[in-house]
Design an enzyme around this catalytic site. Structure first.
Site, PDB file in Angstrom:
ATOM      1  N   SER A 100       0.895  -1.905   0.048  1.00  0.00           N
ATOM      2  CA  SER A 100      -0.215  -0.414   0.001  1.00  0.00           C
ATOM      3  C   SER A 100       1.235   1.093  -0.207  1.00  0.00           C
ATOM      4  O   SER A 100       0.739   2.414  -0.536  1.00  0.00           O
ATOM      5  CB  SER A 100      -0.899   0.151   1.326  1.00  0.00           C
ATOM      6  N   ASP A 169      -5.003  -1.615   8.048  1.00  0.00           N
ATOM      7  CA  ASP A 169      -4.855  -3.318   8.181  1.00  0.00           C
ATOM      8  C   ASP A 169      -3.536  -3.572   9.016  1.00  0.00           C
ATOM      9  O   ASP A 169      -3.124  -4.438   8.616  1.00  0.00           O
ATOM     10  CB  ASP A 169      -4.592  -3.063   6.340  1.00  0.00           C
TER      11      ASP A 169
END
Length: 285
Positions: A100, A169
Protein backbone atom coordinates in the site's frame (compact mmCIF):
# COMPACT_ATOMS: atom_id res chain seq x y z
CA UNK A 1 3.43 -9.19 18.89
CA UNK A 2 6.12 -9.21 16.21
CA UNK A 3 5.80 -12.62 14.53
CA UNK A 4 3.81 -11.32 11.55
CA UNK A 5 5.66 -10.62 8.28
CA UNK A 6 3.55 -9.50 5.37
CA UNK A 7 6.06 -10.83 2.84
CA UNK A 8 4.65 -14.31 3.47
CA UNK A 9 1.27 -13.15 2.15
CA UNK A 10 2.21 -10.46 -0.40
CA UNK A 11 -0.02 -10.47 -3.45
CA UNK A 12 -2.51 -13.01 -2.09
CA UNK A 13 -6.30 -12.81 -2.54
CA UNK A 14 -6.63 -10.45 0.43
CA UNK A 15 -4.09 -8.06 -1.08
CA UNK A 16 -5.92 -8.14 -4.40
CA UNK A 17 -9.15 -6.98 -2.76
CA UNK A 18 -7.49 -4.41 -0.51
CA UNK A 19 -5.17 -2.91 -3.09
CA UNK A 20 -7.64 -2.87 -5.98
CA UNK A 21 -9.92 -0.75 -3.80
CA UNK A 22 -7.01 1.42 -2.65
CA UNK A 23 -6.03 2.25 -6.25
CA UNK A 24 -9.62 3.29 -6.99
CA UNK A 25 -9.92 5.45 -3.88
CA UNK A 26 -6.67 7.23 -4.65
CA UNK A 27 -7.81 7.88 -8.20
CA UNK A 28 -10.98 9.43 -6.83
CA UNK A 29 -9.03 11.69 -4.45
CA UNK A 30 -6.98 12.89 -7.40
CA UNK A 31 -10.08 14.15 -9.20
CA UNK A 32 -10.01 17.31 -7.08
CA UNK A 33 -7.10 19.74 -7.06
CA UNK A 34 -7.13 20.11 -3.27
CA UNK A 35 -4.16 18.26 -1.75
CA UNK A 36 -4.72 15.35 0.63
CA UNK A 37 -2.93 13.17 3.15
CA UNK A 38 -2.89 9.38 3.34
CA UNK A 39 -2.17 7.78 6.73
CA UNK A 40 -1.24 4.09 6.68
CA UNK A 41 -1.37 2.61 10.19
CA UNK A 42 0.37 -0.71 9.39
CA UNK A 43 2.60 -0.04 6.41
CA UNK A 44 4.76 -3.18 6.27
CA UNK A 45 7.94 -3.12 4.19
CA UNK A 46 6.31 -1.35 1.24
CA UNK A 47 7.72 -3.51 -1.56
CA UNK A 48 8.11 -7.28 -1.76
CA UNK A 49 10.17 -9.73 -3.82
CA UNK A 50 7.85 -12.55 -4.85
CA UNK A 51 10.80 -14.74 -5.77
CA UNK A 52 12.31 -14.23 -2.31
CA UNK A 53 12.42 -16.78 0.48
CA UNK A 54 9.47 -15.42 2.48
CA UNK A 55 7.02 -14.91 -0.37
CA UNK A 56 7.92 -18.25 -1.90
CA UNK A 57 7.35 -20.19 1.31
CA UNK A 58 3.65 -20.63 0.50
CA UNK A 59 3.54 -18.72 -2.82
CA UNK A 60 0.19 -17.21 -1.84
CA UNK A 61 0.50 -14.69 -4.66
CA UNK A 62 -0.10 -17.51 -7.17
CA UNK A 63 -3.75 -17.66 -6.06
CA UNK A 64 -4.00 -13.87 -5.88
CA UNK A 65 -2.37 -11.44 -8.30
CA UNK A 66 -0.96 -14.45 -10.18
CA UNK A 67 -4.43 -15.45 -11.37
CA UNK A 68 -5.04 -12.00 -12.88
CA UNK A 69 -1.61 -11.44 -14.33
CA UNK A 70 -2.07 -12.72 -17.89
CA UNK A 71 -5.78 -11.99 -18.30
CA UNK A 72 -7.32 -9.56 -20.76
CA UNK A 73 -10.65 -7.73 -20.62
CA UNK A 74 -10.75 -7.42 -16.84
CA UNK A 75 -13.28 -5.04 -15.26
CA UNK A 76 -11.79 -1.52 -15.10
CA UNK A 77 -11.25 -1.67 -11.32
CA UNK A 78 -9.09 -4.78 -11.68
CA UNK A 79 -7.45 -3.56 -14.86
CA UNK A 80 -6.25 -0.39 -13.12
CA UNK A 81 -4.90 -2.40 -10.19
CA UNK A 82 -3.00 -4.91 -12.36
CA UNK A 83 -1.58 -2.03 -14.41
CA UNK A 84 -0.13 -0.51 -11.24
CA UNK A 85 1.53 -3.79 -10.27
CA UNK A 86 2.91 -4.14 -13.82
CA UNK A 87 4.89 -0.94 -13.29
CA UNK A 88 7.10 -2.93 -10.93
CA UNK A 89 7.53 -5.81 -13.37
CA UNK A 90 8.50 -4.13 -16.66
CA UNK A 91 9.72 -7.36 -18.28
CA UNK A 92 6.28 -8.92 -17.86
CA UNK A 93 7.36 -11.52 -15.32
CA UNK A 94 5.65 -11.24 -11.93
CA UNK A 95 8.55 -10.87 -9.50
CA UNK A 96 7.80 -7.78 -7.39
CA UNK A 97 4.70 -6.71 -5.54
CA UNK A 98 4.03 -3.15 -4.30
CA UNK A 99 2.35 -2.81 -0.93
CA UNK A 100 0.00 0.00 0.00
CA UNK A 101 2.77 2.60 0.61
CA UNK A 102 4.15 2.17 -2.90
CA UNK A 103 0.73 2.11 -4.56
CA UNK A 104 -0.07 5.31 -2.68
CA UNK A 105 3.18 7.01 -3.67
CA UNK A 106 2.42 6.20 -7.30
CA UNK A 107 -0.81 8.18 -7.00
CA UNK A 108 0.33 11.19 -4.95
CA UNK A 109 0.70 14.58 -6.56
CA UNK A 110 3.38 17.05 -5.54
CA UNK A 111 1.43 18.63 -2.65
CA UNK A 112 -0.06 15.39 -1.30
CA UNK A 113 1.51 13.67 1.71
CA UNK A 114 1.96 10.12 3.03
CA UNK A 115 2.41 9.19 6.67
CA UNK A 116 3.46 5.61 7.40
CA UNK A 117 3.40 3.74 10.71
CA UNK A 118 5.16 0.41 11.15
CA UNK A 119 5.86 -0.96 14.62
CA UNK A 120 7.62 -4.19 13.59
CA UNK A 121 11.34 -3.40 14.11
CA UNK A 122 12.53 -5.31 11.05
CA UNK A 123 9.72 -4.19 8.78
CA UNK A 124 10.15 -0.52 9.67
CA UNK A 125 13.87 -0.76 8.90
CA UNK A 126 13.23 -2.36 5.52
CA UNK A 127 10.53 0.21 4.80
CA UNK A 128 12.95 3.07 5.49
CA UNK A 129 15.65 1.41 3.36
CA UNK A 130 13.24 0.91 0.47
CA UNK A 131 12.08 4.52 0.68
CA UNK A 132 15.64 5.83 0.53
CA UNK A 133 15.98 4.30 -2.95
CA UNK A 134 13.19 6.48 -4.32
CA UNK A 135 13.47 10.01 -5.71
CA UNK A 136 13.55 13.23 -3.70
CA UNK A 137 9.88 13.93 -4.29
CA UNK A 138 8.85 10.69 -2.58
CA UNK A 139 11.25 11.36 0.29
CA UNK A 140 9.82 14.83 0.78
CA UNK A 141 6.24 13.60 0.70
CA UNK A 142 6.68 10.71 3.12
CA UNK A 143 7.31 10.40 6.84
CA UNK A 144 7.85 7.03 8.53
CA UNK A 145 7.05 6.45 12.19
CA UNK A 146 8.39 3.32 13.90
CA UNK A 147 5.45 3.48 16.27
CA UNK A 148 1.98 2.20 17.06
CA UNK A 149 -0.26 3.30 14.19
CA UNK A 150 -3.46 3.05 16.22
CA UNK A 151 -2.16 5.68 18.61
CA UNK A 152 -0.07 7.66 16.15
CA UNK A 153 -2.83 8.32 13.65
CA UNK A 154 -4.80 10.35 16.20
CA UNK A 155 -2.09 13.00 16.45
CA UNK A 156 -2.22 13.54 12.67
CA UNK A 157 -5.98 14.13 12.45
CA UNK A 158 -7.33 16.24 11.03
CA UNK A 159 -4.64 16.67 8.36
CA UNK A 160 -3.73 20.30 7.58
CA UNK A 161 -5.45 20.03 4.21
CA UNK A 162 -8.71 18.78 5.82
CA UNK A 163 -8.82 16.12 3.12
CA UNK A 164 -7.49 12.57 3.26
CA UNK A 165 -7.74 8.85 3.88
CA UNK A 166 -6.70 6.52 6.69
CA UNK A 167 -5.87 2.90 5.83
CA UNK A 168 -6.15 0.56 8.83
CA UNK A 169 -5.00 -3.00 8.17
CA UNK A 170 -3.28 -4.68 11.12
CA UNK A 171 -2.40 -8.37 11.06
CA UNK A 172 -5.06 -9.21 13.68
CA UNK A 173 -2.71 -11.86 15.10
CA UNK A 174 -3.47 -10.22 18.43
CA UNK A 175 -7.24 -10.44 18.89
CA UNK A 176 -7.12 -7.03 20.59
CA UNK A 177 -6.52 -5.57 17.13
CA UNK A 178 -10.23 -5.96 16.37
CA UNK A 179 -11.21 -3.77 19.31
CA UNK A 180 -8.40 -1.33 18.62
CA UNK A 181 -9.44 -1.01 14.97
CA UNK A 182 -13.01 -0.21 15.94
CA UNK A 183 -11.83 2.35 18.48
CA UNK A 184 -9.44 3.88 15.95
CA UNK A 185 -12.31 4.52 13.55
CA UNK A 186 -14.41 6.05 16.34
CA UNK A 187 -11.55 8.27 17.50
CA UNK A 188 -10.65 9.22 13.95
CA UNK A 189 -14.19 10.33 13.17
CA UNK A 190 -14.23 12.57 16.25
CA UNK A 191 -11.19 14.40 14.90
CA UNK A 192 -11.84 14.20 11.17
CA UNK A 193 -15.46 13.35 10.41
CA UNK A 194 -15.19 13.94 6.65
CA UNK A 195 -12.18 11.70 6.13
CA UNK A 196 -12.22 8.36 4.37
CA UNK A 197 -11.39 5.38 6.62
CA UNK A 198 -10.58 2.11 4.87
CA UNK A 199 -10.52 -0.90 7.21
CA UNK A 200 -9.27 -4.28 6.03
CA UNK A 201 -10.08 -7.39 8.08
CA UNK A 202 -9.55 -11.15 7.65
CA UNK A 203 -12.24 -13.79 7.30
CA UNK A 204 -11.13 -16.33 9.87
CA UNK A 205 -12.94 -18.56 12.35
CA UNK A 206 -12.74 -16.18 15.24
CA UNK A 207 -15.66 -14.48 16.96
CA UNK A 208 -14.04 -11.05 16.82
CA UNK A 209 -13.71 -11.25 13.02
CA UNK A 210 -17.47 -11.62 12.73
CA UNK A 211 -18.38 -9.04 15.33
CA UNK A 212 -16.13 -6.16 14.27
CA UNK A 213 -17.72 -5.55 10.81
CA UNK A 214 -21.16 -5.61 12.43
CA UNK A 215 -20.04 -3.03 14.99
CA UNK A 216 -18.65 -0.86 12.19
CA UNK A 217 -21.97 -1.03 10.35
CA UNK A 218 -23.77 0.11 13.49
CA UNK A 219 -21.66 3.23 13.99
CA UNK A 220 -23.60 6.51 13.64
CA UNK A 221 -22.17 7.31 10.21
CA UNK A 222 -24.13 8.28 7.11
CA UNK A 223 -22.00 6.79 4.37
CA UNK A 224 -20.24 3.45 4.35
CA UNK A 225 -19.45 0.55 2.03
CA UNK A 226 -18.77 -3.02 3.11
CA UNK A 227 -17.43 -5.65 0.71
CA UNK A 228 -16.12 -9.12 1.50
CA UNK A 229 -14.66 -11.92 -0.60
CA UNK A 230 -14.64 -15.58 0.42
CA UNK A 231 -12.37 -17.74 -1.75
CA UNK A 232 -12.86 -21.14 -0.11
CA UNK A 233 -14.67 -22.99 2.66
CA UNK A 234 -13.24 -22.55 6.15
CA UNK A 235 -10.64 -25.14 7.10
CA UNK A 236 -11.81 -28.12 9.15
CA UNK A 237 -9.18 -27.41 11.81
CA UNK A 238 -10.41 -23.83 12.23
CA UNK A 239 -7.15 -22.22 11.13
CA UNK A 240 -6.25 -20.17 8.09
CA UNK A 241 -7.64 -17.33 6.04
CA UNK A 242 -10.61 -18.14 3.81
CA UNK A 243 -11.27 -14.58 2.68
CA UNK A 244 -11.19 -10.95 3.70
CA UNK A 245 -13.26 -7.79 3.78
CA UNK A 246 -13.03 -4.04 3.46
CA UNK A 247 -15.20 -1.60 5.36
CA UNK A 248 -14.96 1.96 4.08
CA UNK A 249 -16.32 5.03 5.84
CA UNK A 250 -17.09 7.95 3.50
CA UNK A 251 -16.26 5.96 0.35
CA UNK A 252 -16.07 7.47 -3.14
CA UNK A 253 -19.60 7.62 -4.51
CA UNK A 254 -18.43 5.75 -7.62
CA UNK A 255 -17.08 2.74 -5.73
CA UNK A 256 -20.28 0.79 -5.15
CA UNK A 257 -21.16 0.66 -8.85
CA UNK A 258 -17.61 -0.36 -9.73
CA UNK A 259 -17.71 -3.20 -7.21
CA UNK A 260 -21.12 -4.41 -8.43
CA UNK A 261 -19.44 -4.96 -11.79
CA UNK A 262 -16.19 -6.32 -10.41
CA UNK A 263 -17.01 -8.66 -7.53
CA UNK A 264 -18.81 -11.43 -9.49
CA UNK A 265 -15.82 -11.60 -11.84
CA UNK A 266 -13.23 -11.44 -9.09
CA UNK A 267 -14.99 -14.18 -7.11
CA UNK A 268 -14.86 -16.54 -10.08
CA UNK A 269 -11.23 -15.72 -10.81
CA UNK A 270 -10.00 -16.23 -7.25
CA UNK A 271 -12.28 -19.12 -6.21
CA UNK A 272 -10.42 -22.05 -4.66
CA UNK A 273 -13.50 -24.26 -4.26
CA UNK A 274 -17.28 -24.17 -4.69
CA UNK A 275 -17.81 -22.13 -1.52
CA UNK A 276 -16.37 -18.95 -3.03
CA UNK A 277 -18.74 -16.00 -2.73
CA UNK A 278 -18.89 -12.28 -2.02
CA UNK A 279 -21.08 -9.75 -0.24
CA UNK A 280 -21.54 -6.06 -1.00
CA UNK A 281 -23.51 -3.61 1.13
CA UNK A 282 -23.58 0.14 1.46
CA UNK A 283 -25.37 3.00 3.20
CA UNK A 284 -25.76 6.48 1.80
CA UNK A 285 -27.30 9.57 3.37
Amino acid sequence: MFSYRHAFHAGNHADVLKHALLVQMLDYLNRKDTPYWVIDTHAGAGLYALDGEWANKNAEFADGIGRLWDLKDLPPLLEDYVAQVRRYNPNGRLRHYPGSPWLTLDALRDRDRLRLFEMHPNESGILASNLEKLDRVALRQTTIFAADGFEGMKSLLPPPTRRGMVLIDPSYEDKQDYKRTLNAVKEGLKRFATGTYAVWYPLVQRREATEMPRHLENLPIKNWLHVSLTVKRPAADGFGLHGSGMFIVNPPWTLHAALKETMPVLTKLLAQDDRATYSLQHRTD
